[in-house]
Design a protein around this motif. Structure first.
Motif, short mmCIF file in Angstrom:
data_model
loop_
_atom_site.label_atom_id
_atom_site.label_comp_id
_atom_site.label_asym_id
_atom_site.label_seq_id
_atom_site.Cartn_x
_atom_site.Cartn_y
_atom_site.Cartn_z
N UNK A 116 20.86 -16.57 -43.50
CA UNK A 116 21.69 -15.52 -44.07
C UNK A 116 22.98 -16.16 -44.56
N UNK A 117 23.39 -15.89 -45.80
CA UNK A 117 24.64 -16.48 -46.30
C UNK A 117 25.82 -15.96 -45.51
N UNK A 118 26.92 -16.70 -45.56
CA UNK A 118 28.07 -16.38 -44.72
C UNK A 118 28.57 -14.97 -44.95
N UNK A 119 28.50 -14.47 -46.18
CA UNK A 119 29.01 -13.13 -46.46
C UNK A 119 28.11 -12.02 -45.93
N UNK A 120 26.88 -12.35 -45.54
CA UNK A 120 25.99 -11.37 -44.93
C UNK A 120 25.90 -11.54 -43.41
N UNK A 121 26.39 -12.66 -42.92
CA UNK A 121 26.34 -12.96 -41.48
C UNK A 121 27.37 -12.10 -40.76
N UNK A 122 27.02 -11.61 -39.58
CA UNK A 122 27.98 -10.87 -38.78
C UNK A 122 29.17 -11.77 -38.46
N UNK A 123 30.36 -11.35 -38.85
CA UNK A 123 31.53 -12.21 -38.73
C UNK A 123 31.92 -12.44 -37.28
N UNK A 124 31.92 -11.39 -36.47
CA UNK A 124 32.32 -11.55 -35.07
C UNK A 124 31.38 -12.50 -34.34
N UNK A 125 30.08 -12.40 -34.62
CA UNK A 125 29.11 -13.30 -33.97
C UNK A 125 29.32 -14.74 -34.44
N UNK A 126 29.58 -14.91 -35.72
CA UNK A 126 29.81 -16.26 -36.23
C UNK A 126 31.05 -16.90 -35.65
N UNK A 127 32.13 -16.14 -35.58
CA UNK A 127 33.37 -16.68 -35.01
C UNK A 127 33.23 -16.94 -33.52
N UNK A 128 32.48 -16.10 -32.82
CA UNK A 128 32.22 -16.32 -31.40
C UNK A 128 31.46 -17.63 -31.20
N UNK A 129 30.49 -17.88 -32.07
CA UNK A 129 29.73 -19.13 -31.98
C UNK A 129 30.65 -20.33 -32.13
N UNK A 130 31.55 -20.28 -33.12
CA UNK A 130 32.46 -21.40 -33.34
C UNK A 130 33.39 -21.59 -32.15
N UNK A 131 33.84 -20.51 -31.56
CA UNK A 131 34.70 -20.65 -30.38
C UNK A 131 33.95 -21.33 -29.24
N UNK A 132 32.71 -20.90 -29.02
CA UNK A 132 31.93 -21.46 -27.91
C UNK A 132 31.53 -22.90 -28.18
N UNK A 133 31.20 -23.21 -29.42
CA UNK A 133 30.66 -24.52 -29.73
C UNK A 133 31.71 -25.56 -30.05
N UNK A 134 32.89 -25.13 -30.48
CA UNK A 134 33.92 -26.09 -30.93
C UNK A 134 35.18 -25.98 -30.08
N UNK A 135 35.71 -24.79 -29.93
CA UNK A 135 36.96 -24.62 -29.19
C UNK A 135 36.82 -25.08 -27.74
N UNK A 136 35.66 -24.82 -27.12
CA UNK A 136 35.45 -25.25 -25.74
C UNK A 136 35.55 -26.77 -25.60
N UNK A 137 35.02 -27.48 -26.58
CA UNK A 137 35.08 -28.95 -26.54
C UNK A 137 36.52 -29.43 -26.65
N UNK A 138 37.30 -28.79 -27.52
CA UNK A 138 38.69 -29.19 -27.69
C UNK A 138 39.50 -28.93 -26.42
#
Length: 307
Positions: A116-138
């Motif tokens: 699904x292209x970014x504009x159709x992807x659920x934004x909250x779910x996408x941002x949650x994924x980035x927080x879990x996958x990237x922010x946790x490492x930092x």
């Protein structure tokens, strides 16, 4: 060929995100080499995380101990700096050192929407994924690395999905998934720049197609009969156990010349050839070369020469 025996007696490791999958495999192999391994995650016997899977961080610690090390479970949400700060303070108080940090926290497969292209992807779910996958490492690196660099020879491992070469040439199915994995690859390089001059080593490391608990469940098989899935998914023949990449981490941690890998993107198959270890079945799957040369090239499934 049998797995080489590496020794990590007296070494202390933290595997962040060790409840299941590659994190559990890494923790167990570090334990098999004799290390004390702190394992973290959000799923405990009293509280399931939003993954809603049965594996627990306590079970991982027990597997580490059974393998020959000392497993210590510390339930931790790595998005909460105070919890990570308390974790590192406990390791310092109990051990006075940290030799290996493995950042294996992931953003959960159900959060990203395939194709699904970014504009159709659920934004909250996408941002949650980035927080879990990237922010946790930092967060974890920020708080744990001062303890790791206290003694020379420390190793930081950023766990990702795909080599730098493969991810450079291939879109990873979803904007958020692609971004998360590329960020973590870059973290391995960036930490190498900051740790190398301070007597430590950082790498980005990817397993191949891992037969994690979730993958096995998705295909309706177990580790004992996983080949039953090949009729429906022939390229699954290149898959590997979570312990394979665990052996890669153990070899890196025991290598007195590990600094030669600093800042690099590595894979389990690549390191198996370098160090001579195998998966549990005695094979050496080289998934990323296979995916590029066979699966993505549209060729029939054939792992000859790839495991």
């Amino acid at each position: 060929m049998t797995a080489k025996k590496v020794t990590l007696d007296g070494k202390v490791a933290l595997v962040a995100g060790a409840t299941r999958g590659a994190g559990r495999g890494i923790a167990v192999e570090l334990g098999a080499a004799g290390a004390t391994v702190y394992v973290t995650g959000r799923t405990t016997r009293e509280n399931r995380s939003d993954d809603d899977r049965p594996e627990t961080v306590e079970e991982t610690a027990e597997l580490v101990t059974a393998a020959g090390g000392r497993g210590i479970a510390v339930p931790t949400d790595h998005l909460v700096p105070d919890q990570v700060r308390e974790l590192v303070a406990r390791i310092d108080a109990e051990q006075g050192r940290l030799d290996v940090l493995v950042n294996d926290i992931w953003g959960r497969e159900p959060l990203f929407e395939w194709k699904r292209p970014v504009w159709e992807h659920d934004l909250d779910r996408g941002l949650r994924l980035l927080r879990l996958a990237v922010e946790t490492h930092a967060i974890t690196s920020h708080l744990a690395l001062p303890l790791l660099v206290r003694h020379p020879g420390g190793l930081a491992v950023e766990m990702t999905d795909g080599t730098a070469e493969y991810n450079r040439d291939n879109y990873r199915v979803s904007f958020f998934h692609d971004l998360a994995k590329s960020c973590v690859l870059r973290m391995g390089f960036s930490l190498g720049e900051e740790l190398g001059s301070r007597g430590a080593t950082a790498v980005a490391l990817t397993p191949g197609w891992v037969r994690s608990e979730g993958v096995l469940d998705t295909f309706g098989v177990t580790e004992e009969n996983w080949r039953n899935a090949l009729e429906a998914v022939p390229h699954f023949a290149i898959s590997e156990t979570p312990r394979y990449v665990g052996r890669a981490v153990a070899e890196l941690a025991a290598d007195p010349r590990v600094a030669r890998w600093n800042g690099q993107s590595l894979s389990s198959g690549q390191l198996a050839r370098e160090y001579g270890f195998t998966d549990l079945d005695g094979s050496q799957p080289d998934a990323w070369r296979y995916l590029a040369e066979v699966q993505d090239a549209g060729k029939p499934a054939d792992v000859t020469g790839y495991r």
